[in-house]
Design an enzyme around this catalytic site. Structure first.
Site, PDB file in Angstrom:
ATOM      1  N   ARG A 329      20.101   3.712  20.114  1.00  0.00           N
ATOM      2  CA  ARG A 329      20.484   4.161  18.772  1.00  0.00           C
ATOM      3  C   ARG A 329      20.406   3.045  17.729  1.00  0.00           C
ATOM      4  NH1 ARG A 329      24.391   8.235  18.734  1.00  0.00           N
ATOM      5  NH2 ARG A 329      23.821   9.847  20.214  1.00  0.00           N
ATOM      6  N   ASP A 487      35.111   8.009  16.835  1.00  0.00           N
ATOM      7  CA  ASP A 487      35.386   6.573  16.727  1.00  0.00           C
ATOM      8  C   ASP A 487      36.599   6.285  15.861  1.00  0.00           C
ATOM      9  OD1 ASP A 487      33.301   5.523  18.221  1.00  0.00           O
ATOM     10  OD2 ASP A 487      31.895   5.551  16.537  1.00  0.00           O
TER      11      ASP A 487
HETATM   12  C1  GLC Z   1      28.716   7.775  15.704  1.00  0.00           C
HETATM   13  C2  GLC Z   1      28.770   7.028  17.021  1.00  0.00           C
HETATM   14  C3  GLC Z   1      29.250   7.933  18.132  1.00  0.00           C
HETATM   15  C4  GLC Z   1      30.523   8.623  17.768  1.00  0.00           C
HETATM   16  C5  GLC Z   1      30.393   9.352  16.429  1.00  0.00           C
HETATM   17  C6  GLC Z   1      31.706   9.941  15.961  1.00  0.00           C
HETATM   18  O1  GLC Z   1      27.704   8.722  15.725  1.00  0.00           O
HETATM   19  O2  GLC Z   1      27.497   6.535  17.370  1.00  0.00           O
HETATM   20  O3  GLC Z   1      29.442   7.192  19.305  1.00  0.00           O
HETATM   21  O4  GLC Z   1      30.846   9.540  18.790  1.00  0.00           O
HETATM   22  O5  GLC Z   1      29.950   8.431  15.461  1.00  0.00           O
HETATM   23  O6  GLC Z   1      32.646   8.980  15.642  1.00  0.00           O
END
Ligand code: GLC
Length: 798
Positions: A329, A487
Site C-alpha cells: 500500500r 486506526d
Molecule cells: C487506512 C489503513 C487501514 C485502516 C483504515 C481505517 O486505510 O491503511 O489499515 O484499517 O485506514 O482506519
C-alpha cells in the site's frame, strides 16, 4: 461534468480533458520495477522498494502538483516553439491533449502544431527496464525539423536521502555518458547504477539537472529546450537527470518512432539492453502485458444488467485489487514510500480477494504474514518481510548519514502496539485460500514465528484465535488495544465490538477448515468458543435497534441510542451480521439503522453524527474534522461489508443501492464533485457534515477495492468456493431478470447462467450442472467446462 470516458473495448480510460482538478494516476510494472504516473506524465519509478530504491525523484504534495515526471519535449527548429507530449510540464492549450490509462501502461497523446505525437510508458516483462515508446507523425503539409528532448530526474534512491540532510547525498551520486548511454551512480552502493538510453544515436545529452533546467527556471521552461542546445553536462556529485536529444526532419505524412530505456545497471547493461529492446521486442512485451491481463481477467467475467458493475468487475476492480497485492500500500502520490513494508491487516485482507487470479502472490503474502506473527499470537502491525525471510540477503543500503537500523527487540513491539484485529484477518484469508485452491497441504506447511520457534500454518491460526480469546475486557468483549480496523479508535483496555465479531468470523471459518481436515477435536473446541462469543456479543452489544461500537476502558458505551455523536457505526453493525453474531431480527434492525443514519448518495458514512468533541477514551477519531477520514466520511473500505450484510439478509435491492452509491464508474459524470478517478475506488469520500461532501480522495491504495470485488462476486452475485464445491447463492435486485458469470475454479471453467423468473432478491430453486440437478457446482477434472443453469425463486418445498 465529465473529464473522460471508459473505452472498455480497448480496456482503457480516456481522459479527454487534461485540466483535471487532481491527479489521476495509474500503475506500470508487474514485478520488481514499478511506477506510478498521472495523466500528465508526473510520477516516479522504483525498483523493488519504494523506500530504499527509488529510481526517479518526485516532489510529493507540492506546487505545481505532481512534479517532476518522465517527460518528452518537442521543439520546432524553425521557430523555436516547444511543447511536451503529456501536456505538462510546458502546458500548451489543453485541447491538444489526451491521456489513456490502460492496464499497466499509460499513453499520452498530443496533436499540437501539425505534429501528432504519443508517448507510452510501460515496463518490460523480463528485465527491470522502463520503456518510453515515442511516436511522431508530421500531419502538416510541409517538411518539419524537430528536436526531441527526454527528461527525468534521478533519485538518491532512499526516500530520506531525497528529502532531508543533503550534506552527504549531494556528493554521493554521479553521472557520466558514453556512446548514447547515460549512467547514474550512487557511489556508496554496491549495485547503485541506473542507465538511460535510446534506440537512436543522440545528438546531445545532459546529465546534470541544473544544467538542463537553468537557474530560476523550472521544468516548464528548461534552458536546454528553450535554447535547443544540450550542454553535455555530467559530474561526480550533484543532482542528475536523463536528457537525450535527437533532431530529425519529417516530410509531410512521415512518421518516426523512438524508444527510450530507463533501467537498472550501468553503461554496459544499458548497451546490452539497447540491443535487446528493438521495436519488435518492445511490441512483443507490450502484447505480453496485455496477455498477462487477459489471462487474469478471464478467470472471472460477468454480464449483468448493471453496466457500472460490469466495468468494475470485468476490468478495473480486479486491476486495482491486484495492484494492492503487488505494490502493497505504499506507492502512490499520497503514500509516497516513506513508510514501507507490509501493513498486517491491509495485506491480510488484500491477499484474500484475488486468490482466484493470483494464487501464487497471495500465498507468498500469507506466508510473509505468518512469519511476522509472534509466538504469542499477535501480528506485527508494520513490518519488512525481509526481516523474517530466511533467504533474504544482507541489505545493501546503509545510510552514509548513519540512521540506526532496528534490532529484533525493537521490531517485536510488544502488546502496547498491537492492533487487536490485525492477525484475525489472516485466519479467514488462509481458509479462503484453501477453499479457492484446494491446497489443504498448505495448512501443514511449517513457518517460523517472528520472535522464536516455528509451527504449521494451522498452528499459527490457533495461536491467533487463542490470543483474542485471552484479550478480553471487563464485559467479556475483546479489548480494542492500540486500535482495531479503525486506526482512530484507540480503546486500549476498553472493548471493541468489531474485534469480537471478527473473532467470531475467524472462529467459524477455522472450524470449517478443521472439519475439512478431519481435525474434529479442534473443530469441536473452537465451535464451543464460537458459541460462547456469539452469546456474549448478542447479549452485551445489542442496543435495541443497532449494535454498540464498543465500550471505553471506563465502561462507557460507544454508539448507543442516547449518544448525540457517534451514535451509529458501520463496522459493528455490518460485522454483527457478517460474523453470524446477530439474530435475523437483530441483523435486519441493525442494517435498517445503517440505512437510515449512514446512507448518502455517495455511499455509507462510517459513523453519524460525527464527533465534534475530543474524547480520548474513544480515541483519535474524536479529533478528526467532521466528515473527513474516520470521522464520518464515506470511508469506502467498510461499504462492501454492508453489501455482504444485506446479501446475507436477502435484501438485494438495498445491497445494490449501497453498491451503486460507491461504484466509481457511476460517478463519471459528477467529477466536479468527486474530483478523483472514476476508475478507482478511493479510500474515502468526504461525508455529509463537511463542505466538500462527495469529494473522493486517495485512489488505488485502499482495502475497499479488494472488498468491493469480493463482496460483489461472492455475496451479491453469490458465486463462492467451499471446500467441496462452488456455491451459487446470489442476492440481487428483484428486477434483474438474469445474469451470467464465467468463473475459473480449480482448473476448470464454470459458465453460469442465472435466471430470476419470479423477481426474487434471494433464493435458488434449482441448479443444473450440465443438465444434472446439484446443490453446488462440483469440483471437476482440471480442463473441464461446466455449464450451469441456475433458477432463482422460492424453493420447491415452500
Ligand atoms: C487506512 C489503513 C487501514 C485502516 C483504515 C481505517 O486505510 O491503511 O489499515 O484499517 O485506514 O482506519
Amino acid at each position: 461534468m465529465q473529464y473522460g470516458h471508459f473505452d472498455n473495448a480497448a480496456r482503457e480510460y480516456v481522459i479527454d480533458r487534461v485540466d483535471l482538478p487532481v491527479s489521476w494516476t495509474n500503475y506500470i510494472g508487474l514485478k520488481d520495477m514499478l511506477g506510478v504516473f498521472n495523466h500528465t506524465a508526473g510520477g516516479y519509478l522504483l525498483y523493488k522498494s519504494p523506500e530504499y530504491h527509488r529510481i526517479t525523484r518526485f516532489r510529493p504534495n507540492g506546487v505545481p502538483m505532481d512534479f517532476p515526471g518522465h517527460y518528452i519535449y518537442l521543439r520546432d527548429e524553425e521557430d523555436g516553439d516547444y511543447w511536451s507530449v503529456s501536456w505538462q510540464p510546458v502546458g500548451k492549450p489543453k485541447e491538444h491533449y489526451s491521456c489513456r490509462h490502460g492496464l499497466s501502461y499509460v499513453k499520452y497523446l498530443c496533436d499540437y502544431s501539425g505534429i501528432d505525437a504519443s508517448q507510452t510508458l510501460f515496463v518490460a516483462m523480463d528485465d527491470p527496464v522502463e520503456i518510453w515508446d515515442v511516436r511522431l507523425r508530421n500531419s502538416s503539409d510541409r517538411p518539419r525539423t524537430l528536436s526531441v528532448f527526454s527528461y527525468l530526474e534521478f533519485s538518491f534512491h532512499h526516500i530520506d536521502m531525497d528529502n532531508r540532510n543533503f550534506q552527504m547525498s549531494l556528493y554521493a551520486a554521479g553521472s557520466r555518458y558514453e556512446e548514447g548511454v547515460i549512467e547514474h551512480d550512487l557511489y556508496y552502493e554496491e549495485n547503485g547504477y541506473q542507465f538511460f538510453t535510446g534506440s537512436f544515436t543522440p545528438d546531445g545529452f545532459d546529465c546534470l539537472r541544473d544544467s538542463f533546467i537553468g537557474p530560476y527556471r523550472t521544468e516548464r521552461n528548461p534552458l536546454v529546450v528553450e535554447s535547443g542546445q544540450c550542454s553535455g553536462s555530467f559530474e561526480k556529485g550533484g543532482n542528475h537527470c536523463g536528457c537525450l536529444k535527437k533532431t530529425l526532419t519529417l516530410l509531410p505524412g512521415e512518421e518516426c518512432r523512438l524508444l527510450f530505456l530507463l533501467g537498472e545497471g550501468g553503461i554496459a547493461e544499458g548497451k546490452r539492453l539497447r540491443e535487446k529492446y528493438t521495436f519488435e521486442k518492445a511490441d512483443e512485451d507490450f502484447r505480453r502485458i496485455a496477455a498477462y491481463w487477459d489471462e487474469k481477467l478471464s478467470r472471472l467475467q460477468i454480464e449483468t444488467p448493471n453496466e457500472g458493475m460490469n466495468t468494475e468487475i470485468n476490468l478495473w476492480n480486479l486491476y486495482q485489487s491486484e495492484i494492492n497485492v503487488m505494490f502493497s500500500r505504499f506507492t502512490s502520490f499520497i503514500e509516497v514510500g516513506g513508510r514501507t513494508g507490509l501493513g498486517y491487516r491491509d495485506t491480510a485482507q488484500d491477499a484474500m480477494m484475488v486468490i482466484h487470479s493470483n494464487p501464487e502472490k497471495c500465498r507468498s503474502r500469507l506466508v510473509e504474514l505468518m512469519r511476522a506473527l509472534t509466538s504469542e499470537g499477535y501480528g506485527l502491525h508494520l513490518f519488512e518481510p525481509r526481516w523474517f525471510d530466511p533467504d533474504a540477503k544482507e541489505q545493501s543500503f546503509r545510510s552514509p548519514t548513519v540512521i540506526p537500523t532496528p534490532d529484533k527487540s525493537q521490531i517485536i513491539t510488544g502488546l502496547k502496539d498491537v492492533c487487536a484485529d490485525d492477525a484475525l484477518w489472516l485466519v479467514s484469508s488462509v481458509v479462503q485460500y484453501i477453499r479457492e485452491t484446494g491446497e489443504t497441504e498448505f495448512a501443514d506447511q511449517s513457518v517460523t514465528y517472528a520472535d522464536e520457534g516455528a509451527g504449521t500454518v494451522y498452528e499459527h491460526l490457533k495461536k491467533i484465535l487463542d490470543f483474542s480469546a485471552r484479550q478480553i475486557g471487563q464485559n467479556g468483549i475483546c479489548k480494542g488495544l492500540r486500535a482495531d480496523w479503525n486506526d482512530c479508535l484507540n480503546l486500549g483496555g476498553g472493548e471493541s465490538a468489531m474485534v469480537s465479531f471478527l473473532h467470531l468470523w475467524a472462529l467459524r471459518n477455522f472450524c470449517e477448515l478443521a472439519e475439512a481436515l478431519g481435525r474434529t477435536e479442534d473443530a469441536e473446541h473452537y465451535r464451543l468458543l464460537a458459541e460462547h462469543v456469539q452469546a456474549v456479543t448478542r447479549e452485551v452489544l445489542w442496543d435495541g435497534e443497532w449494535f454498540l461500537r464498543g465500550i471505553t476502558a471506563d465502561n462507557r458505551k460507544i454508539g448507543t441510542h442516547s449518544d448525540t455523536e457517534g451514535k451509529v457505526h458501520m463496522e459493528s453493525n455490518t460485522w454483527a451480521v457478517l460474523s453470524g453474531a446477530a439474530t435475523a431480527e437483530q441483523g435486519r434492525l441493525a442494517m435498517d439503522s445503517v440505512d437510515s443514519y449512514l446512507y448518502t448518495e455517495y455511499g455509507l458514512m462510517l459513523n453519524a453524527p460525527c464527533y465534534t468533541k475530543p474524547d480520548d477514551g474513544i480515541g483519535f477519531v474524536t479529533r478528526v474534522y467532521p466528515g473527513l477520514k474516520e470521522n464520518g466520511a464515506i470511508f469506502s473500505h467498510p461499504n462492501p461489508w454492508a453489501w455482504c450484510a444485506e446479501a446475507l439478509l436477502g435484501r438485494g435491492d438495498r445491497a445494490m443501492k449501497f453498491y451503486n452509491a460507491l461504484c466509481p464508474p457511476l460517478q463519471n459524470d459528477r467529477i466536479e464533485v468527486r474530483q478523483a478517478e472514476p476508475y478507482s475506488y478511493c479510500q474515502f469520500v468526504v461525508g455529509r457534515d463537511h463542505t466538500a461532501f462527495g469529494r473522493a480522495r486517495h485512489p488505488f491504495m485502499t482495502g475497499s477495492s479488494g472488498w468491493a470485488y469480493f463482496a460483489a462476486t461472492q455475496y451479491l452475485l453469490g458465486i463462492r468456493p467451499s471446500f467441496t464445491g462452488l456455491i451459487v447463492d446470489p442476492c440481487i435486485p428483484h428486477d434483474w431478470k438474469e445474469f451470467r458469470v464465467n468463473r475459473k475454479w480449480r482448473g476448470s471453467t464454470y459458465e453460469i447462467h442465472v435466471v430470476n423468473p419470479d423477481g426474487v432478491e434471494k433464493g435458488v430453486r434449482s441448479i443444473l450442472a450440465d443438465g444434472k440437478p446439484v446443490s453446488e457446482l462440483p469440483v471437476l477434472t482440471p480442463g473441464s467446462i461446466c455449464r450451469a443453469e441456475v433458477t432463482m425463486g422460492r424453493s420447491d418445498n415452500t
